[in-house]
Motif scaffolding. Structure first.
Motif: not given
Length: 116
Positions: A1-28
């Protein structure tokens, strides 16, 4: 679970974790994180920004998710705030602290340690 109120940072964090084969749930927000965790059926680790909207913090989100899970879900708080008060609050919440800008290698090593 990634939680960030900044949409750009949330998207970047999610993309990074997915590149590492993590299953990511993103919330603002903590409320969105709880709703998504209920649907997902659980959370293995929480990565939360410290300063969120409406006076809430990543520590609030971590406490909410841990209560929902009924267990101490491993958590990392990310912040640009270097104050002793924030560091103490993160320690008291039994979470790890990373300061912005977060180095991907440092995050990956911490996640591996927490989940290993």
């Amino acid at each position: 679970m990634v939680i960030d109120n900044d949409a750009a940072i949330l998207a970047a964090s999610t993309a990074l974790l997915r590149r590492w084969s993590c299953t990511v749930t993103a919330a603002r927000s903590p409320a969105e994180a709880i709703a998504l965790a209920r649907v997902a059926g659980g959370t293995d680790v929480i990565l939360a920004d410290y300063h969120l909207d409406d006076g809430r913090t990543g520590l609030d989100a971590i406490a909410d998710l841990r209560q929902l899970a009924g267990r101490p879900v491993p958590a990392i708080v990310v912040t640009a705030d270097h104050s002793l008060e924030v560091a103490a609050a993160v320690r008291e919440a039994e979470a790890e602290l990373l300061h912005k800008p977060v180095r991907p290698a440092e995050l990956r090593a911490l996640l591996a340690h927490m989940l290993g």
